[in-house]
Motif scaffolding. Structure first.
Motif, PDB file in Angstrom:
ATOM      1  N   VAL A   1       0.862  -1.190   0.000  1.00  0.00           N
ATOM      2  CA  VAL A   1       0.000   0.000   0.000  1.00  0.00           C
ATOM      3  C   VAL A   1       0.895   1.235   0.000  1.00  0.00           C
ATOM      4  CG1 VAL A   1      -1.777   1.275   1.243  1.00  0.00           C
ATOM      5  CG2 VAL A   1      -1.785  -1.234   1.280  1.00  0.00           C
ATOM      6  N   TRP A   2       0.925   1.938  -1.124  1.00  0.00           N
ATOM      7  CA  TRP A   2       1.746   3.145  -1.248  1.00  0.00           C
ATOM      8  C   TRP A   2       1.280   3.942  -2.456  1.00  0.00           C
ATOM      9  CZ3 TRP A   2       4.730   4.808   2.480  1.00  0.00           C
ATOM     10  CH2 TRP A   2       5.553   5.907   2.247  1.00  0.00           C
ATOM     11  N   PRO A   3       1.295   5.264  -2.427  1.00  0.00           N
ATOM     12  CA  PRO A   3       1.773   6.186  -1.397  1.00  0.00           C
ATOM     13  C   PRO A   3       0.858   6.225  -0.166  1.00  0.00           C
ATOM     14  CG  PRO A   3       1.646   7.264  -3.560  1.00  0.00           C
ATOM     15  CD  PRO A   3       0.883   5.994  -3.646  1.00  0.00           C
ATOM     16  N   VAL A   4       1.467   6.584   0.969  1.00  0.00           N
ATOM     17  CA  VAL A   4       0.746   6.798   2.225  1.00  0.00           C
ATOM     18  C   VAL A   4       1.011   8.226   2.678  1.00  0.00           C
ATOM     19  CG1 VAL A   4       0.527   6.135   4.643  1.00  0.00           C
ATOM     20  CG2 VAL A   4       0.878   4.371   2.900  1.00  0.00           C
ATOM     21  N   ALA A   5      -0.063   8.973   2.912  1.00  0.00           N
ATOM     22  CA  ALA A   5       0.070  10.391   3.292  1.00  0.00           C
ATOM     23  C   ALA A   5      -0.359  10.606   4.737  1.00  0.00           C
ATOM     24  CB  ALA A   5      -0.774  11.267   2.375  1.00  0.00           C
TER      25      ALA A   5
END
Length: 284
Positions: free
Chosen positions: A70-74
């Motif tokens: 799971v990426w991007p993570v903000a």
């Protein structure tokens, strides 16, 4: 013969001194144990007595999502819910896993100088987006809804839309990605801490510019918060277009200008009145 137990036995000559000396190591042992326990309970070296060391935010949750693909993570946070004037500024940040700045923390726990340093480092190594909710929007929607609107705009303004976003507080966002609310997140999650720094520094700079446009209010000092100096300026100069009309001290200043009795003004609405659902939809 049975000796009376309440009467102490007479010590043999020459042994009392030895007995007292024998008791001394026991007292010393107790004293040493007490010191060891106190040392164990005492705060970390360099902190004052009664001060609790707080662990800094970590990149652990972001890294766990990255390992799952799971990426991007903000992380996102806002600055400026409480002031009487100026916008609410929201920021969203996607940190580079290989270049997470050292010393990230809740912006409120950092000095102004350290915030400025980290601001530059975050902008140089991470994806950053900022959105502002103006006083007009705050007046129209209330402060909570205006803040959530700005946070959502900041997330959607990132160069790459995140797959997951951590948001500081109790409220999830109406984003096109998974949103997770984390109470106290700016002190727990590195990307939220970074967003809190970006939002705080950006808003402080905006308020310094407003201070030049509106001299006499001291915006460059208190950044719009309701400190005594600001309240005195409101009473002396009246509110500006940058003040939030329905915050109590500003509303009182407007009533004074417009000559509206306090009893009538109290019936006109509340800061947290909920707009119609159609009006909310139109703001997103």
């Amino acid at each position: 013969m049975i000796r009376n137990s309440t009467k102490p036995a007479k010590a043999a000559p020459g042994k009392a001194k030895t007995t007292a000396k024998a008791a001394k190591p026991a007292a010393t042992s107790i004293k040493a144990t007490g010191k060891a326990q106190a040392a164990k309970a005492s705060p970390a070296k360099g902190l004052g007595r009664g001060v609790i060391a707080v662990a800094p935010p970590s990149f652990r949750r972001e890294r766990a999502l990255l390992k799952r693909g799971v990426w991007p993570v903000a992380g996102c946070d806002e600055a400026g819910r409480g002031p009487l004037a100026g916008p609410v500024v929201a920021a969203a940040v996607v940190l580079d896993p290989k270049r997470v700045p050292k010393g990230l923390d809740d912006s409120k726990r950092l000095t102004a100088e350290r915030r400025e340093e980290l601001f530059e480092e975050i902008c140089a190594t991470a994806q950053v987006a900022v959105a502002c909710a103006s006083p007009e929007r705050i007046n129209r929607d209330n402060i909570l809804r205006a803040s959530l609107w700005a946070l959502t705009r900041a997330v959607h303004a990132l160069p790459d839309l995140p797959q997951h976003v951590f948001v500081d507080g109790r409220d999830r966002l109406a984003t096109r990605c998974e949103s997770e609310a984390v109470i106290g997140g700016d002190g727990l999650i590195a990307s939220i801490a970074a967003a809190s720094i970006i939002a705080k520094v950006t808003r402080d700079r905006l308020m310094c510019r407003l201070a030049q446009e509106c001299p006499g209010y001291g915006f460059e000092q208190h950044k719009g918060y309701g400190v005594p100096e600001h309240l005195a300026a409101l009473a002396r100069l009246g509110p500006t277009e940058h003040h939030r009309r329905f915050f109590a001290p500003v509303a009182a200043a407007w009533r004074k200008i417009e000559g509206v009795p306090a009893e009538v003004a109290a019936l006109s609405g509340d800061l947290f009145d909920t707009p119609a659902d159609s009006a909310i939809e139109a703001t997103l």
